[in-house]
Design a protein around this motif. Structure first.
Motif, PDB file in Angstrom:
ATOM      1  N   GLY A  36       7.225 -35.476 -12.064  1.00  0.00           N
ATOM      2  CA  GLY A  36       8.068 -36.474 -11.451  1.00  0.00           C
ATOM      3  C   GLY A  36       7.321 -37.795 -11.289  1.00  0.00           C
ATOM      4  N   ASP A  94       9.831 -31.727 -12.554  1.00  0.00           N
ATOM      5  CA  ASP A  94      11.235 -32.082 -12.449  1.00  0.00           C
ATOM      6  C   ASP A  94      12.095 -30.846 -12.662  1.00  0.00           C
ATOM      7  OD1 ASP A  94      13.828 -33.223 -14.115  1.00  0.00           O
ATOM      8  OD2 ASP A  94      13.255 -34.421 -12.382  1.00  0.00           O
ATOM      9  N   ARG A 128      13.093 -39.120 -11.271  1.00  0.00           N
ATOM     10  CA  ARG A 128      12.890 -38.400 -12.534  1.00  0.00           C
ATOM     11  C   ARG A 128      12.529 -39.395 -13.631  1.00  0.00           C
ATOM     12  NH1 ARG A 128      17.905 -34.875 -13.990  1.00  0.00           N
ATOM     13  NH2 ARG A 128      18.967 -36.847 -13.527  1.00  0.00           N
ATOM     14  N   GLY A 154      16.866 -36.983  -7.369  1.00  0.00           N
ATOM     15  CA  GLY A 154      15.589 -37.065  -6.669  1.00  0.00           C
ATOM     16  C   GLY A 154      15.775 -36.931  -5.181  1.00  0.00           C
TER      17      GLY A 154
END
Length: 651
Positions: free
Chosen positions: A573, A566, A643, A624
């Protein structure tokens, strides 16, 4: 050296041409006539000079011939006098010769150079040997020919003839044989100087007048020919060129210069070129009108900006957004029209798409505050992409969306999604209400007959309570989807959100013959998102999967941790994928499905074209992204990259 850079001195200004040069430069016909006049004047001068030279030479030859004839005549007279030994007669002959018109003096020289007789008595006895130079008068020489010589004097050129008087057999008694003494004497005649033929003399004036008259006639004919054949066609071409340059595309040379010669071909070529130019401009105007109409049909404001920050194209929506007329936008600098600035936006304060394109041509997205014509501000979301023209120039294409409109669209799409769930909602509420009605009717009948046991009544009431809970849960699911987006992201449980969505869509799945399989790992997984928006994203994706399978099929929903790190946390993620067995998506359409108003449904229905665009915008707001993998006939797989919520939020 001082180390200081000195600026170069300015170059002196070129002198301005005078009035006459400017007058000549303005017309080819004037320059041609001037050149012709100069050529005629030079030709006239050369002609006069040549005529004078020819006349002078002719006059000299005539004078020489006359002098020779006169000398020959006096030679005979002298020979007769010599034969008679008439010395007085010889003197008279010389005197008479000296008094002849045009003769200055006459002398008879002995072969040694002494003057024996002369028209001027004082010259008798003198010597003039220089007059005999070049004449071979001795024995053994061939008989000399008369010698003619011109001498320059202040009064003009003077002819002198030295005429040898040859010894003849009849003169041998006095002068001896011709072999020993070939010449008896030399007749030397000096003529008066010839009058100089100047430019003002009568012959010169006659020649000048004749030459100038001939040249004037030639100039007149040439001038008329040049005017008709050259200058008038060129003037017609120049006038047509000026009108064409001024914007009169319908101008033509016409028959003014349409002869069979070179100028005629140029005129025909000009008319053909002007016709093609007019057709091309009309075609370009039509294409521009079509392009303007096309972008005016786009509901979002659209701009096309050049690297010089000037607006090349703008649609009506942009002008309406700023409260301006469309004509006042095109051609202006974008920072002046959109922000009221006198220079480009500072790159340290504003993410300018045009500046980004100049640095690196690639799609960018930014937010900016624009100023309307009335001074009010409007916040817009800008998506920009580069467009390279055929000449290699990079333009910036911007699509603007006011933030309040984006929020309104998102909310409208959410409410539209709720409307699409009406069938499932009706089923979810109708069935509990029907059960409640049956339980209440049975309870009322038992109570009226006073025959219902207490335990049975309690069971009916508990059934009513459970069914009411089902109705309340359904309404809560709808309320959660209809909520406006929260200002900050919150941890959202994936499985409950997915269960609620599938509960609302369960009836439609059953009606279409679609089976749904869910596998979420871990079951209590939470991600950072807005709960209402995440549910809407799931509804849109599952709805699209159902539309892609009009004959039934299968939907697999899987969730798992991914290996992607992330951007804002050290944790990996989370991927949530929705896979269907539908018709798939063509490769050339996969880049378009996330654009607003693009819609392709396999069941033949017509969608709004906003579902996937809102999904993409929501995922980007979550930090995202969304990706698709598909092939025609092999289904589609949409993957949401989310996330994970921090672990401390799971309590």
């Amino acid at each position: 050296m001082t180390g200081l850079a000195t600026s170069p001195l300015p170059a002196p200004a070129a002198p301005r041409p005078g009035v006459v040069p400017r007058w000549l430069d303005a017309s080819l016909a004037r320059r041609l006539m001037l050149g012709l006049a100069v050529a005629l004047m030079v030709s006239a001068l050369l002609l006069i000079t040549l005529a004078l030279a020819i006349g002078r030479d002719s006059l000299r030859r005539q004078h020489e011939a006359a002098a020779t004839r006169e000398a020959r005549l006096f030679e005979a007279s002298l020979q007769n006098a010599m034969l008679k030994r008439d010395l007085v007669g010889m003197a008279d002959i010389l005197t008479s010769l000296g008094q002849s018109p045009g003769v200055a003096q006459a002398r008879l020289l002995a072969p040694g150079g002494a003057v024996r007789f002369a028209s001027q008595p004082r010259a008798v006895g003198s010597a003039a040997p220089e007059a005999l130079q070049g004449l071979c008068l001795q024995a053994g020489c061939l008989p000399p020919a008369p010698r003619l010589g011109w001498q320059a004097t202040p009064q003009g050129e003077r002819l002198q003839i030295a005429y040898p008087i040859l010894n003849q057999p009849r003169c041998a008694q006095c002068h001896g044989p011709a072999d020993a003494k070939p010449v008896n004497g030399v007749l030397l005649v000096d003529f008066e100087p010839l009058a100089q033929a100047g430019p003002t003399s009568r012959p010169a004036l006659l020649l000048t007048a004749a030459g100038l008259g001939t040249l004037a006639l030639f100039a007149t004919i040439m001038g008329l020919t040049l005017r008709r054949q050259v200058t008038e066609p060129l003037a017609a071409l120049a006038g047509a060129t000026d009108r064409l340059a001024a914007g009169d595309l319908a101008t033509r040379v016409g028959s003014a210069a349409h002869g069979p010669d070179e100028l005629g071909r140029v005129a025909r070529g000009f008319d053909h070129m002007a016709g093609r130019m007019q057709a091309t401009v009309a075609e370009l105007a039509g294409q521009r009108h079509f392009l303007q109409t096309l972008i005016d049909a786009v509901p979002d404001p659209v701009l096309v900006i050049g690297p010089d920050y000037r607006v090349r194209l703008a649609n009506q929506a942009y002008a309406t957004l700023l409260g301006r007329e469309p004509a006042s936008v095109t051609g202006q600098c974008c920072y002046r029209v959109g922000r009221g600035l006198d220079e480009p936006c500072p790159s340290t304060l504003v993410n300018c798409p045009v500046a980004e394109m100049r640095a690196q041509p690639q799609p960018v997205r930014s937010m900016m505050a624009l100023r309307r014509a009335d001074g009010s501000a409007v916040e817009v979301d800008i998506e920009a992409a580069p467009m390279v023209t055929a000449s290699g120039e990079t333009l910036t294409v911007e699509v603007l969306r006011p933030l309040d409109r984006s929020v309104r669209f998102s909310q409208e799409q959410r409410l539209s999604t709720i409307g699409l769930l009406a069938n499932g909602v009706a089923h979810e509420i109708h069935n509990p209400l029907a059960s409640i009605r049956l339980a209440l009717q049975a309870s009322l009948r038992g109570l009226r007959a006073d025959q219902m046991p207490r335990e049975e009544l309690i069971d009916y009431l508990q059934l009513v309570d459970r069914e009411i809970d089902r109705c309340v849960a359904t309404t809560q699911r709808l309320l959660q989807m209809s909520q406006a987006p929260a200002p900050t992201l919150q941890p959202v449980a994936v499985m409950p959100a997915l269960d609620d969505v599938l509960a609302l869509l369960g009836e439609e799945c059953r009606a279409r013959g679609v089976q749904v399989a869910v596998r979420i790992e871990p079951a209590d997984m939470r991600v950072l998102a807005d709960e209402a928006e995440l549910r809407q994203v799931l509804v849109n994706l599952i709805h699209n999967a159902l539309h892609a399978m009009p004959q039934g099929g299968r939907i697999d929903i899987e969730g798992r941790h991914s290996g992607e790190a992330d951007a804002d946390a050290d944790a990996a993620g989370y991927e949530l994928s929705i896979t269907d067995t539908g018709c798939g998506i063509a490769a050339d359409e996969q880049a378009l499905i996330f654009m607003p108003f693009f819609s392709r449904r396999a069941d033949g229905g017509r969608g709004t074209g906003l579902g996937l665009a809102i999904c993409k915008a929501a995922l980007e707001r979550f930090g995202g992204r969304i990706a698709v993998r598909s092939a025609p006939g092999e289904g589609a797989r949409f993957t949401l990259h989310l996330r994970p919520a921090p672990f401390r939020e799971h309590a």
